[in-house]
Design an enzyme around this catalytic site. Structure first.
Site, PDB file in Angstrom:
ATOM      1  N   SER A 260       5.247  -5.556   4.672  1.00 47.26           N
ATOM      2  CA  SER A 260       5.373  -4.761   3.458  1.00 47.26           C
ATOM      3  C   SER A 260       4.506  -3.511   3.563  1.00 47.26           C
ATOM      4  CB  SER A 260       4.970  -5.585   2.233  1.00 47.26           C
ATOM      5  OG  SER A 260       3.561  -5.719   2.219  1.00 47.26           O
ATOM      6  N   LYS A 261       4.635  -2.660   2.557  1.00 43.39           N
ATOM      7  CA  LYS A 261       3.951  -1.365   2.567  1.00 43.39           C
ATOM      8  C   LYS A 261       2.447  -1.491   2.793  1.00 43.39           C
ATOM      9  CE  LYS A 261       7.061   1.637   0.052  1.00 43.39           C
ATOM     10  NZ  LYS A 261       7.695   1.922   1.345  1.00 43.39           N
ATOM     11  N   ARG A 262       1.886  -2.601   2.334  1.00 42.28           N
ATOM     12  CA  ARG A 262       0.425  -2.695   2.476  1.00 42.28           C
ATOM     13  C   ARG A 262       0.012  -2.852   3.936  1.00 42.28           C
ATOM     14  NH1 ARG A 262      -1.362  -8.191   2.765  1.00 42.28           N
ATOM     15  NH2 ARG A 262       0.494  -9.457   2.447  1.00 42.28           N
ATOM     16  N   HIS A 263       0.963  -3.195   4.811  1.00 47.44           N
ATOM     17  CA  HIS A 263       0.633  -3.292   6.237  1.00 47.44           C
ATOM     18  C   HIS A 263       0.770  -1.955   6.945  1.00 47.44           C
ATOM     19  CE1 HIS A 263       2.074  -7.441   5.206  1.00 47.44           C
ATOM     20  NE2 HIS A 263       0.873  -7.673   5.668  1.00 47.44           N
TER      21      HIS A 263
END
Ligand code: GLU
Length: 490
Positions: A260-263
């Site tokens: 996801s975007k947090r990665h």
């Protein structure tokens, strides 16, 4: 054997995800390997989540990766239209066939009634399966419900289809990647194929399209396996040939959660904006499931296609290692000549006035700054001191380097000696060597001597080759910056 036909069928509810790009790539490679056709179909039946911006992004991203399709919304083909929202008049006909054969039935249940069923299942700690309340409604009962203003949805009659084509409630198929898979169809629940508003659900539209577009193989993520069982039943009920299925393991983040975007970046366009090269992205993404038979991981699409065997794809999940992608991108950056790389880097240098440098100086700048680049965008922060008059001195460099007696002495001497130097890189190389020697004799390490000049001219304690920097930015600018650095001390 008939011509191999495979497809990528993205839903335009977001920018093209890197996982969808991998599915597209494996379909593309499979088509290439088998001299088949690769087809793009836009699955935009969910009008609320669809946007033209996302459709454009899907087109642009696939094209950027070189995954060109043989048939699709823009290029046409014999089995179009290739956009589901333009095919709404096709689906009711096939729904009617299923209705006529008894493989589908009208369901008048309201959302509230269905909610109640689900609630009861939860209370009884049972997995929810539709009660089939409407399967045996008489014509009179249906007429009554219609008179109440209810509009029916159409549900698929799983038990009927399963009994017609199989001996038990177990449905099996041999997956090209995962081997034999099976399910007890009693657990599936009669699912909706046409909504009460007359539009098809995903599972129905996809089968009709795959059937009419003559897909021979369906390669997609394993999150679709439960759909595949439903889709096989529909194919069989329609008397159509069932394509071969292959399901790919999921792509997980390094912490094994959903990517996801947090990665980091997840959309192809984001990776491209950050300065990943398309060939590195394609090569990296291929390795999320495929492994080269010769162990050599750096490969072009053509080489991968030659070595691509779908049965050998990994059936387990793959980890998206951003570090490995960065390494691979750096390898591909190294393959370019200075001229080629210079062109690729220009979009990341728009904040600088490139006219300050001649073409030769620009190319030399690329040559001396390219080594550590992992992403094309790394160049932005690697070159500010080649442009503009002054430089911003890092606070740390100011106190640790410029503010020392030694540095100030080095700068003063440099100004005295260098004013007569011929300002070519070759000559500067020689002169600086002598200059360092001069200080070495006084017990000052060459590194320390050069730090003073580097910080004064670039504002930083490290960076590209100092001789090249001085030669590129020229004598006047170099002197002005050194004078400023001397003043700053006073
Ligand atoms: N539109 C579906 C998706 O984006 C396609 C699935 C399929 O390949 O059938 O997940």
């Amino acid at each position: 054997m008939s011509e191999v036909r495979v497809r990528i069928a993205p839903s335009p509810s977001g920018n093209l995800h890197i996982g969808t790009a991998r599915t597209a790539l494996f379909n593309y490679l499979f088509a290439k390997k088998n001299n088949g056709k690769f087809i793009l179909r836009i699955e935009d039946t969910d009008a609320e989540r669809t946007s033209q911006e996302y459709i454009d992004n899907i087109f642009d991203s696939l094209k950027a990766l070189g995954l060109n399709w043989d048939e699709g919304p823009d290029v046409g083909g014999d089995y179009g239209p290739y956009t589901q929202s333009q095919r709404f008049d096709i689906y009711p006909k096939y729904a009617q066939i299923l209705l006529d054969k008894g493989f589908a039935y009208e369901c008048f249940c309201t959302p509230e009634e269905l909610e109640q069923e689900k609630h009861e299942a939860t209370q009884n700690k049972k997995a929810y399966v539709y009660s089939k309340k409407c399967v045996n409604l008489t014509e009179d009962e249906k007429a009554k419900l219609r008179a109440e203003g209810r509009k029916p949805a159409l549900r698929f009659n799983i038990e009927k289809a399963q009994k017609a084509f199989h001996d038990s409630s177990i449905l099996k198929f041999t997956d090209m990647v995962k081997g034999e898979l099976h399910i007890d169809t009693d657990l599936l629940g009669d699912f909706v194929i046409m909504k009460s508003n007359g539009t098809p659900t995903y599972n129905f539209a996809v089968v009709i399209d795959d059937m009419l577009m003559k897909m021979t193989h369906v390669i997609r993520g394993e999150d679709h396996i439960s759909n595949t069982f439903k889709q096989i039943l529909i194919f069989e009920a329609l008397g159509a040939e069932v394509p071969q299925f292959g399901h790919l393991g999921m792509i997980l983040a390094p912490d094994r959660s959903k990517l996801s975007k947090r990665h980091g970046a997840t959309a192809v366009s984001e990776f491209l904006e950050k300065g990943y090269l398309t060939e590195a992205l394609v090569n990296f993404v291929a390795l999320l499931g495929w492994s080269p038979s010769d162990g050599e991981e750096l490969k072009t699409v053509d080489e991968i296609a030659q070595d691509f065997r779908i049965h050998e794809l990994s059936s387990s999940n793959s980890i998206f290692e951003y570090d490995k992608l960065n390494w691979m991108n750096a390898q591909y950056i190294k393959k370019y000549s200075d001229e080629e790389l210079g062109e690729k880097l220009k979009p990341y240098l728009t904040q600088y006035n490139l006219d300050e440098l001649t073409h030769e100086q620009f190319i030399r700048m690329i040559e001396v700054t390219r080594e550590p680049l992992k992403l094309l965008s790394d160049i932005t922060d690697a070159v500010p001191y080649f442009f503009g008059e002054g430089v911003t001195i890092d606070a740390d460099a100011q106190t640790k380097v410029l503010d020392t007696e030694v540095s100030q002495d080095v700068l003063k001497t440099f100004m005295e000696q260098a004013k007569d130097w011929e300002w070519t890189e070759e000559n500067l190389h020689e002169k600086l060597e002598a200059f360092r020697g001069f200080y070495k004799e006084k017990g000052i390490k060459p590194k320390v001597t050069m730090w003073a000049i580097r910080v004064a001219v670039t504002g930083r304690t490290c960076g590209a080759d100092m001789t090249a920097i001085l030669a590129i930015i020229g004598k006047e600018k170099s002197f002005n910056r050194i004078k400023a650095a001397m003043k700053a001390k006073v």
